[in-house]
Design a protein around this motif. Structure first.
Motif, PDB file in Angstrom:
ATOM      1  N   ARG A  46      21.635  33.886  12.647  1.00 35.58           N
ATOM      2  CA  ARG A  46      20.636  34.748  12.136  1.00 35.58           C
ATOM      3  C   ARG A  46      19.725  33.932  11.160  1.00 35.58           C
ATOM      4  NH1 ARG A  46      24.149  39.725   9.015  1.00 35.58           N
ATOM      5  NH2 ARG A  46      24.870  40.493  10.900  1.00 35.58           N
ATOM      6  N   ALA A  47      20.331  32.839  10.531  1.00 32.44           N
ATOM      7  CA  ALA A  47      19.498  31.776   9.709  1.00 32.44           C
ATOM      8  C   ALA A  47      18.268  31.047  10.736  1.00 32.44           C
ATOM      9  CB  ALA A  47      20.191  30.741   8.966  1.00 32.44           C
ATOM     10  N   VAL A  48      18.849  30.582  11.947  1.00 27.90           N
ATOM     11  CA  VAL A  48      17.752  30.166  13.017  1.00 27.90           C
ATOM     12  C   VAL A  48      16.823  31.081  13.201  1.00 27.90           C
ATOM     13  CG1 VAL A  48      17.789  29.125  15.268  1.00 27.90           C
ATOM     14  CG2 VAL A  48      19.532  28.529  13.915  1.00 27.90           C
ATOM     15  N   ARG A  49      17.335  32.215  13.615  1.00 31.72           N
ATOM     16  CA  ARG A  49      16.098  33.116  13.788  1.00 31.72           C
ATOM     17  C   ARG A  49      15.144  33.515  12.822  1.00 31.72           C
ATOM     18  NH1 ARG A  49      19.076  38.134  15.216  1.00 31.72           N
ATOM     19  NH2 ARG A  49      20.779  37.031  14.610  1.00 31.72           N
ATOM     20  N   ALA A  50      15.825  33.682  11.489  1.00 34.00           N
ATOM     21  CA  ALA A  50      14.845  33.995  10.345  1.00 34.00           C
ATOM     22  C   ALA A  50      13.944  32.694  10.075  1.00 34.00           C
ATOM     23  CB  ALA A  50      15.784  34.120   9.116  1.00 34.00           C
ATOM     24  N   LEU A  51      14.535  31.645  10.282  1.00 33.32           N
ATOM     25  CA  LEU A  51      13.584  30.333  10.144  1.00 33.32           C
ATOM     26  C   LEU A  51      12.478  30.276  11.208  1.00 33.32           C
ATOM     27  CD1 LEU A  51      16.512  27.842   9.340  1.00 33.32           C
ATOM     28  CD2 LEU A  51      14.558  28.244   7.855  1.00 33.32           C
ATOM     29  N   LEU A  69      14.539  32.691   2.351  1.00 33.55           N
ATOM     30  CA  LEU A  69      13.785  33.284   3.226  1.00 33.55           C
ATOM     31  C   LEU A  69      13.012  34.839   2.878  1.00 33.55           C
ATOM     32  CD1 LEU A  69      15.081  31.831   6.503  1.00 33.55           C
ATOM     33  CD2 LEU A  69      12.939  31.090   5.431  1.00 33.55           C
ATOM     34  N   ARG A  70      13.973  35.479   2.718  1.00 30.13           N
ATOM     35  CA  ARG A  70      13.839  37.071   2.246  1.00 30.13           C
ATOM     36  C   ARG A  70      12.856  37.106   0.867  1.00 30.13           C
ATOM     37  NH1 ARG A  70      18.452  39.355   1.806  1.00 30.13           N
ATOM     38  NH2 ARG A  70      18.951  38.877   4.335  1.00 30.13           N
ATOM     39  N   LEU A  71      13.080  36.351   0.122  1.00 28.14           N
ATOM     40  CA  LEU A  71      12.655  36.371  -1.255  1.00 28.14           C
ATOM     41  C   LEU A  71      11.124  35.353  -1.372  1.00 28.14           C
ATOM     42  CD1 LEU A  71      15.709  36.208  -3.490  1.00 28.14           C
ATOM     43  CD2 LEU A  71      14.278  38.227  -3.072  1.00 28.14           C
ATOM     44  N   LYS A  72      11.077  34.814  -0.052  1.00 33.41           N
ATOM     45  CA  LYS A  72       9.719  33.689  -0.020  1.00 33.41           C
ATOM     46  C   LYS A  72      10.227  32.604  -1.016  1.00 33.41           C
ATOM     47  CE  LYS A  72       7.222  36.552   2.780  1.00 33.41           C
ATOM     48  NZ  LYS A  72       8.173  36.645   3.818  1.00 33.41           N
TER      49      LYS A  72
END
Length: 121
Positions: A20-25, A115-118
């Motif tokens: 999930r982290a790879v995809r979100a990045l 990432l979600r919180l920018k």
């Protein structure tokens, strides 16, 4: 260009947080390298199985338990990242101390939440 992230402990399983982290990045346009047990691809990121001599790694995002991290201490320090993120379940006071002595910021956080919180950069 945004700073490059190396995900260590990357998984091909879409249910794993490292995946999930790879995809979100990538969704946030961060360049990503990844090391895992099995070779494969997540989005456009190739998961390597070797400790390659990556250049320009700004952040290492860890998804390995503390015991498995030991074999990566010297490798991670050799990459000279600005910071190492200890995601939930990877907290390791010994390695955090080693990193601080090497002048590398150790951050206990969650890559996905940052990432979600920018607040990732």
């Amino acid at each position: 260009m945004k700073n490059e992230t190396l995900v260590i402990g990357a998984s091909l399983n879409p249910d794993r947080y490292s995946n999930r982290a790879v995809r979100a990045l990538r969704a946030n346009k961060y360049p990503v390298k990844a090391i895992g047990i099995k070779e494969g691809t997540v989005e456009d990121v190739v998961i390597e199985t070797q400790k390659n001599d990556f250049k320009n790694i700004d952040t290492v995002s860890l998804y390995l338990n503390p015991e498995r991290q030991k074999e990566y201490y010297d490798y991670i320090i050799s990459l000279k990242p600005r910071r190492v993120i200890f995601n939930p379940g990877t907290e390791n006071a010994e390695f955090e101390s080693v990193l601080k002595k090497a002048g590398i910021f150790a951050e206990v956080a969650c890559t996905l939440v940052l990432l979600r919180l920018k607040q990732y950069s």
